[in-house]
Design a protein around this motif. Sequence first.
Motif, short mmCIF file in Angstrom:
data_model
loop_
_atom_site.label_atom_id
_atom_site.label_comp_id
_atom_site.label_asym_id
_atom_site.label_seq_id
_atom_site.Cartn_x
_atom_site.Cartn_y
_atom_site.Cartn_z
N VAL A 8 -7.32 7.37 -24.32
CA VAL A 8 -8.39 8.35 -24.06
C VAL A 8 -9.65 7.62 -23.60
O VAL A 8 -10.27 7.99 -22.60
CB VAL A 8 -8.68 9.22 -25.31
N GLN A 9 -10.03 6.57 -24.32
CA GLN A 9 -11.24 5.83 -23.95
C GLN A 9 -11.11 5.20 -22.57
O GLN A 9 -12.06 5.23 -21.78
CB GLN A 9 -11.55 4.77 -25.00
N TRP A 10 -9.95 4.64 -22.27
CA TRP A 10 -9.75 4.03 -20.95
C TRP A 10 -9.90 5.10 -19.87
O TRP A 10 -10.58 4.88 -18.87
CB TRP A 10 -8.37 3.36 -20.87
N CYS A 11 -9.26 6.25 -20.08
CA CYS A 11 -9.35 7.34 -19.10
C CYS A 11 -10.78 7.84 -18.95
O CYS A 11 -11.24 8.11 -17.83
CB CYS A 11 -8.43 8.50 -19.48
N GLN A 12 -11.50 7.98 -20.07
CA GLN A 12 -12.89 8.43 -20.01
C GLN A 12 -13.73 7.45 -19.17
O GLN A 12 -14.51 7.89 -18.33
CB GLN A 12 -13.50 8.52 -21.40
N HIS A 13 -13.54 6.17 -19.40
CA HIS A 13 -14.30 5.18 -18.64
C HIS A 13 -13.92 5.22 -17.16
O HIS A 13 -14.80 5.13 -16.30
CB HIS A 13 -14.10 3.78 -19.22
N TYR A 14 -12.64 5.36 -16.87
CA TYR A 14 -12.21 5.39 -15.47
C TYR A 14 -12.77 6.63 -14.76
O TYR A 14 -13.33 6.53 -13.67
CB TYR A 14 -10.69 5.34 -15.36
N VAL A 15 -12.65 7.79 -15.38
CA VAL A 15 -13.16 9.04 -14.78
C VAL A 15 -14.68 8.96 -14.64
O VAL A 15 -15.23 9.37 -13.62
CB VAL A 15 -12.72 10.27 -15.60
N GLN A 17 -16.44 6.35 -14.14
CA GLN A 17 -16.69 5.47 -13.00
C GLN A 17 -16.48 6.22 -11.69
O GLN A 17 -17.29 6.11 -10.76
CB GLN A 17 -15.75 4.28 -13.09
N LEU A 18 -15.40 7.01 -11.61
CA LEU A 18 -15.14 7.80 -10.41
C LEU A 18 -16.27 8.78 -10.10
O LEU A 18 -16.64 8.98 -8.95
CB LEU A 18 -13.84 8.60 -10.56
N LEU A 19 -16.79 9.39 -11.16
CA LEU A 19 -17.80 10.44 -11.00
C LEU A 19 -19.24 9.91 -11.10
O LEU A 19 -20.18 10.68 -10.94
CB LEU A 19 -17.57 11.54 -12.05
N ASP A 20 -19.37 8.61 -11.38
CA ASP A 20 -20.69 7.98 -11.50
C ASP A 20 -21.55 8.66 -12.55
O ASP A 20 -22.70 9.04 -12.31
CB ASP A 20 -21.40 7.96 -10.13
N VAL A 21 -20.96 8.82 -13.74
CA VAL A 21 -21.67 9.38 -14.90
C VAL A 21 -21.36 8.50 -16.11
O VAL A 21 -20.38 7.74 -16.10
CB VAL A 21 -21.25 10.85 -15.19
N PRO A 22 -22.15 8.58 -17.17
CA PRO A 22 -21.84 7.82 -18.39
C PRO A 22 -20.53 8.32 -19.03
O PRO A 22 -20.26 9.52 -19.03
CB PRO A 22 -23.02 8.11 -19.31
N PRO A 23 -19.73 7.40 -19.57
CA PRO A 23 -18.46 7.81 -20.21
C PRO A 23 -18.64 8.87 -21.30
O PRO A 23 -17.77 9.72 -21.47
CB PRO A 23 -17.92 6.51 -20.80
#
Length: 84
Positions: A8-15, A17-23
Motif C-alpha cells: 500500500v505504501q509503495w503504491c501510495q508513493h508511486y501514485v 509521484q505520478l500526480l505530483d502530490v504528497p503521498p
Amino acid sequence: MPAQESIVQWCQHYVAQLLDVPPAEIDPEADFDRLGLDSALAVSLLIEIEHEYGIDLPPEELFDNPTINAVAAYLLAHTQNSVA
C-alpha cells in the motif's frame, strides 16, 4: 514476501509521484479515477507493480480492484499463492 501495508505504501508513493502530490494525500480506499488516474497512468502503475513485485497483474484486475488497498490485497494473495 512483502506485507500488505508495505505494498500500500509503495503504491501510495508511486501514485503520488505520478500526480505530483504528497503521498499522504493518496487515500488507499479511493477509486483510481477519484484519485485522478486516467487509463494511461493506471497502465503505468500496472507496469511498475509488475516490475516491483514480479507479479503479472492483468489490466482487468485494476478494474476489478479499483483501489490501492484492493490491488495490495490481490498482490499479497497472488504472492502467497505463487510461494505455496
